[in-house]
Design an enzyme around this catalytic site. Structure first.
Site: not given
Length: 239
Positions: A143-144, A146
């Site tokens: 997530y980070g 992305a």
């Protein structure tokens, strides 16, 4: 009256952004995957809505007929940490699928919708994407990563669209409550730990992010482009 498109505009931060534009008399279109959520949100704020998956090139192409032919402000808010919906990866295929899911939800959704709407963007328009404090080394894995890629892409987008007077920026929140992001899994201890990292001693709100988006969408921000504006109470110091 400007035409504003907000992806992921049915709940949380996206809804707050859409509502803020609508309250100013702008013509707003919100997008998302859940029709009942979008319809209820659109009815509340007086907006239009279009149902599609922003991470699917086929779906984005098919949805173009439901989106404005002229766009002044595009807010790429669709996304979220898809790992919260997945089991722990068991093999390399699981790992790959988990990373693809977050990259699709948080990077490709913005790339696809922006690319599709670029011919419709007004000269002097605004593209604003919602990032995350997770992009700055605070964890969250794929997530980070992305969200970090979203920042890099936005820098290129600013150069591409700059000759037309169009700005491209990222608004990067820290902890924001009153959203669906954590799927109800964030504990009081988790909230306290994140708040303790801030300089002003409180979590963020959707309206904190919406107000920053309104600034970037305004005339006074015409010379602000290719930037990441951090909205996290000082939990990450952009210096």
């Amino acid at each position: 009256m400007r035409q504003v498109v907000v992806t992921g505009g049915g709940t949380g931060i996206g809804y707050a952004i859409a509502a803020a534009f609508a309250a100013r008399g702008e013509h707003v279109t919100i997008t998302g995957r859940r029709e009942h959520v979008l319809k209820e949100a659109a009815d509340r704020i007086g907006a239009e809505y279009a149902v599609f998956n922003a991470a699917s090139p086929v779906a984005v192409q098919e949805a173009l007929g439901a989106l404005p032919q002229h766009v002044d402000v595009l807010v790429n808010n669709a996304g979220g940490n898809t790992n919260l919906d997945r089991k722990q990866p068991g093999d390399l295929m699981d790992v790959a699928e988990a990373w693809w899911a977050n990259l699709n939800a948080n990077l490709m959704s913005a790339v696809l919708v922006t690319t599709a709407l670029t011919p419709r963007l007004a000269d002097g328009g605004r593209v604003i994407s919602i990032g995350s404090i997770a992009a700055r080394g605070t964890g969250s894995g794929s997530y980070g990563a992305a969200k970090a890629a979203l920042e890099s892409w936005t820098a290129d987008l600013a150069a591409e669209l700059g000759p037309r007077g169009i700005t491209a920026n990222v608004v990067s929140p820290g902890l924001v409550l009153d959203t669906e992001f954590f799927r109800g899994r964030l504990t009081e201890d988790g909230i306290r730990a994140r708040v303790d990292n801030t300089r002003n001693g409180r979590p963020g709100t959707p309206s904190d992010v919406a107000d920053t988006v309104l600034f970037l969408a305004g005339e006074g921000a015409g010379h602000v482009t290719g930037q990441v504006l951090h909205v996290n109470g000082g939990a990450y110091l952009g210096r």
